[in-house]
Motif scaffolding. Sequence first.
Motif, PDB file in Angstrom:
ATOM      1  N   ALA A  25       0.855  -1.188   0.000  1.00  0.00           N
ATOM      2  CA  ALA A  25       0.000   0.000   0.000  1.00  0.00           C
ATOM      3  C   ALA A  25       0.890   1.237   0.000  1.00  0.00           C
ATOM      4  O   ALA A  25       2.013   1.212   0.500  1.00  0.00           O
ATOM      5  CB  ALA A  25      -0.907  -0.005   1.215  1.00  0.00           C
ATOM      6  N   LYS A  26       0.380   2.299  -0.575  1.00  0.00           N
ATOM      7  CA  LYS A  26       1.076   3.586  -0.604  1.00  0.00           C
ATOM      8  C   LYS A  26       0.033   4.657  -0.332  1.00  0.00           C
ATOM      9  O   LYS A  26      -1.114   4.531  -0.766  1.00  0.00           O
ATOM     10  CB  LYS A  26       1.717   3.789  -1.977  1.00  0.00           C
ATOM     11  CG  LYS A  26       2.496   5.076  -2.098  1.00  0.00           C
ATOM     12  CD  LYS A  26       3.144   5.175  -3.465  1.00  0.00           C
ATOM     13  CE  LYS A  26       3.948   6.463  -3.547  1.00  0.00           C
ATOM     14  NZ  LYS A  26       4.643   6.572  -4.810  1.00  0.00           N
ATOM     15  N   ASP A  27       0.430   5.693   0.402  1.00  0.00           N
ATOM     16  CA  ASP A  27      -0.480   6.786   0.701  1.00  0.00           C
ATOM     17  C   ASP A  27      -1.732   6.254   1.408  1.00  0.00           C
ATOM     18  O   ASP A  27      -2.851   6.455   0.955  1.00  0.00           O
ATOM     19  CB  ASP A  27      -0.837   7.542  -0.583  1.00  0.00           C
ATOM     20  CG  ASP A  27      -1.617   8.811  -0.319  1.00  0.00           C
ATOM     21  OD1 ASP A  27      -1.449   9.409   0.766  1.00  0.00           O
ATOM     22  OD2 ASP A  27      -2.414   9.211  -1.192  1.00  0.00           O
ATOM     23  N   ILE A  28      -1.515   5.542   2.521  1.00  0.00           N
ATOM     24  CA  ILE A  28      -2.620   4.919   3.247  1.00  0.00           C
ATOM     25  C   ILE A  28      -2.545   5.289   4.726  1.00  0.00           C
ATOM     26  O   ILE A  28      -1.458   5.405   5.291  1.00  0.00           O
ATOM     27  CB  ILE A  28      -2.609   3.381   3.080  1.00  0.00           C
ATOM     28  CG1 ILE A  28      -3.846   2.748   3.717  1.00  0.00           C
ATOM     29  CG2 ILE A  28      -1.340   2.776   3.653  1.00  0.00           C
ATOM     30  CD1 ILE A  28      -3.997   1.262   3.411  1.00  0.00           C
ATOM     31  N   GLU A  54      10.287  -6.492   5.357  1.00  0.00           N
ATOM     32  CA  GLU A  54      10.884  -5.269   4.835  1.00  0.00           C
ATOM     33  C   GLU A  54      10.787  -4.180   5.901  1.00  0.00           C
ATOM     34  O   GLU A  54       9.886  -4.206   6.736  1.00  0.00           O
ATOM     35  CB  GLU A  54      10.135  -4.799   3.582  1.00  0.00           C
ATOM     36  CG  GLU A  54      10.186  -5.781   2.431  1.00  0.00           C
ATOM     37  CD  GLU A  54       9.374  -5.319   1.232  1.00  0.00           C
ATOM     38  OE1 GLU A  54       8.925  -4.150   1.214  1.00  0.00           O
ATOM     39  OE2 GLU A  54       9.185  -6.122   0.311  1.00  0.00           O
ATOM     40  N   ASP A  55      11.713  -3.222   5.858  1.00  0.00           N
ATOM     41  CA  ASP A  55      11.620  -2.071   6.742  1.00  0.00           C
ATOM     42  C   ASP A  55      10.348  -1.290   6.411  1.00  0.00           C
ATOM     43  O   ASP A  55       9.871  -1.317   5.274  1.00  0.00           O
ATOM     44  CB  ASP A  55      12.826  -1.146   6.569  1.00  0.00           C
ATOM     45  CG  ASP A  55      14.132  -1.801   7.016  1.00  0.00           C
ATOM     46  OD1 ASP A  55      14.086  -2.873   7.656  1.00  0.00           O
ATOM     47  OD2 ASP A  55      15.193  -1.231   6.722  1.00  0.00           O
ATOM     48  N   ALA A  56       9.812  -0.589   7.402  1.00  0.00           N
ATOM     49  CA  ALA A  56       8.622   0.234   7.197  1.00  0.00           C
ATOM     50  C   ALA A  56       8.879   1.618   7.779  1.00  0.00           C
ATOM     51  O   ALA A  56       9.605   1.757   8.758  1.00  0.00           O
ATOM     52  CB  ALA A  56       7.407  -0.396   7.867  1.00  0.00           C
ATOM     53  N   VAL A  57       8.285   2.625   7.155  1.00  0.00           N
ATOM     54  CA  VAL A  57       8.384   3.989   7.665  1.00  0.00           C
ATOM     55  C   VAL A  57       6.972   4.532   7.842  1.00  0.00           C
ATOM     56  O   VAL A  57       6.198   4.607   6.888  1.00  0.00           O
ATOM     57  CB  VAL A  57       9.184   4.907   6.710  1.00  0.00           C
ATOM     58  CG1 VAL A  57       9.162   6.344   7.223  1.00  0.00           C
ATOM     59  CG2 VAL A  57      10.612   4.418   6.566  1.00  0.00           C
ATOM     60  N   ILE A  58       6.651   4.888   9.075  1.00  0.00           N
ATOM     61  CA  ILE A  58       5.387   5.556   9.360  1.00  0.00           C
ATOM     62  C   ILE A  58       5.677   7.051   9.223  1.00  0.00           C
ATOM     63  O   ILE A  58       6.495   7.602   9.960  1.00  0.00           O
ATOM     64  CB  ILE A  58       4.867   5.226  10.767  1.00  0.00           C
ATOM     65  CG1 ILE A  58       4.667   3.708  10.898  1.00  0.00           C
ATOM     66  CG2 ILE A  58       3.565   5.973  11.045  1.00  0.00           C
ATOM     67  CD1 ILE A  58       4.381   3.249  12.306  1.00  0.00           C
ATOM     68  N   THR A  59       5.033   7.690   8.269  1.00  0.00           N
ATOM     69  CA  THR A  59       5.303   9.092   7.976  1.00  0.00           C
ATOM     70  C   THR A  59       4.888   9.988   9.141  1.00  0.00           C
ATOM     71  O   THR A  59       5.617  10.883   9.530  1.00  0.00           O
ATOM     72  CB  THR A  59       4.579   9.519   6.689  1.00  0.00           C
ATOM     73  OG1 THR A  59       4.912   8.577   5.655  1.00  0.00           O
ATOM     74  CG2 THR A  59       4.974  10.919   6.263  1.00  0.00           C
ATOM     75  N   HIS A  60       3.698   9.741   9.673  1.00  0.00           N
ATOM     76  CA  HIS A  60       3.273  10.433  10.890  1.00  0.00           C
ATOM     77  C   HIS A  60       2.127   9.684  11.545  1.00  0.00           C
ATOM     78  O   HIS A  60       1.432   8.900  10.911  1.00  0.00           O
ATOM     79  CB  HIS A  60       2.935  11.915  10.673  1.00  0.00           C
ATOM     80  CG  HIS A  60       1.925  12.182   9.604  1.00  0.00           C
ATOM     81  ND1 HIS A  60       0.576  12.025   9.796  1.00  0.00           N
ATOM     82  CD2 HIS A  60       2.060  12.624   8.336  1.00  0.00           C
ATOM     83  CE1 HIS A  60      -0.065  12.349   8.693  1.00  0.00           C
ATOM     84  NE2 HIS A  60       0.812  12.711   7.788  1.00  0.00           N
ATOM     85  N   MET A 108      -2.108   6.016  11.787  1.00  0.00           N
ATOM     86  CA  MET A 108      -0.753   5.928  11.237  1.00  0.00           C
ATOM     87  C   MET A 108      -0.830   6.154   9.739  1.00  0.00           C
ATOM     88  O   MET A 108      -1.601   5.477   9.053  1.00  0.00           O
ATOM     89  CB  MET A 108      -0.152   4.545  11.494  1.00  0.00           C
ATOM     90  CG  MET A 108       0.037   4.213  12.937  1.00  0.00           C
ATOM     91  SD  MET A 108       0.826   2.613  13.166  1.00  0.00           S
ATOM     92  CE  MET A 108      -0.564   1.525  12.880  1.00  0.00           C
ATOM     93  N   TYR A 109      -0.024   7.076   9.244  1.00  0.00           N
ATOM     94  CA  TYR A 109      -0.002   7.370   7.805  1.00  0.00           C
ATOM     95  C   TYR A 109       1.297   6.859   7.194  1.00  0.00           C
ATOM     96  O   TYR A 109       2.385   7.158   7.680  1.00  0.00           O
ATOM     97  CB  TYR A 109      -0.129   8.873   7.566  1.00  0.00           C
ATOM     98  CG  TYR A 109       0.019   9.248   6.107  1.00  0.00           C
ATOM     99  CD1 TYR A 109      -0.934   8.869   5.175  1.00  0.00           C
ATOM    100  CD2 TYR A 109       1.122   9.964   5.666  1.00  0.00           C
ATOM    101  CE1 TYR A 109      -0.793   9.200   3.836  1.00  0.00           C
ATOM    102  CE2 TYR A 109       1.264  10.307   4.334  1.00  0.00           C
ATOM    103  CZ  TYR A 109       0.312   9.918   3.428  1.00  0.00           C
ATOM    104  OH  TYR A 109       0.456  10.239   2.108  1.00  0.00           O
ATOM    105  N   PHE A 110       1.173   6.070   6.124  1.00  0.00           N
ATOM    106  CA  PHE A 110       2.307   5.535   5.374  1.00  0.00           C
ATOM    107  C   PHE A 110       2.312   6.198   4.005  1.00  0.00           C
ATOM    108  O   PHE A 110       1.467   5.901   3.168  1.00  0.00           O
ATOM    109  CB  PHE A 110       2.182   4.015   5.206  1.00  0.00           C
ATOM    110  CG  PHE A 110       2.218   3.250   6.488  1.00  0.00           C
ATOM    111  CD1 PHE A 110       3.403   2.685   6.938  1.00  0.00           C
ATOM    112  CD2 PHE A 110       1.074   3.069   7.249  1.00  0.00           C
ATOM    113  CE1 PHE A 110       3.452   1.970   8.124  1.00  0.00           C
ATOM    114  CE2 PHE A 110       1.110   2.356   8.433  1.00  0.00           C
ATOM    115  CZ  PHE A 110       2.304   1.805   8.877  1.00  0.00           C
ATOM    116  N   ALA A 111       3.248   7.108   3.762  1.00  0.00           N
ATOM    117  CA  ALA A 111       3.324   7.812   2.477  1.00  0.00           C
ATOM    118  C   ALA A 111       3.942   6.928   1.395  1.00  0.00           C
ATOM    119  O   ALA A 111       3.512   6.943   0.252  1.00  0.00           O
ATOM    120  CB  ALA A 111       4.134   9.098   2.619  1.00  0.00           C
TER     121      ALA A 111
END
Length: 128
Positions: A25-28, A54-60, A108-111
């Motif tokens: 997913a992207k932008d979720i 895989e590594d994950a980045v929570i944008t905010h 949680m937003y994942f860009a």
Amino acid sequence: MDTAKWVAVWGSSPSYTAPSPRQYAKDITLHYNLRAMLSGKRVRLHLNNLYGKEDAVITHMFVGAEGKEPKPVTFGGKTACELPVGAQVVSDEIDFSLVRGEDYFVSMYFADLTHLYCGTNDTGPLCR
């Protein structure tokens, strides 16, 4: 003497899901609706990527409740949270009052493109 202590008030059991291209997913935004089991004045969030591939980045992230201004969640003063494979992180303390029995949420937003490798046995964050 300060007798305050940290107590877990909610948790989720990760469940393995079979790898699939549909799990990217992207932008979720994942939105968790929760109910406070105890009252408190501050919160910290514990996150992990223990089963991720895989590594994950929570944008905010935000924590909030009906009628309250959502509060940003930070990690070492930063709004983004990097979750390497197999890692666990704990947020900074957030001044946010919880009242036993009342509802609140964590968003949680994942860009970036993120592999949603495991989840819970319900569809919690995807239902709104």
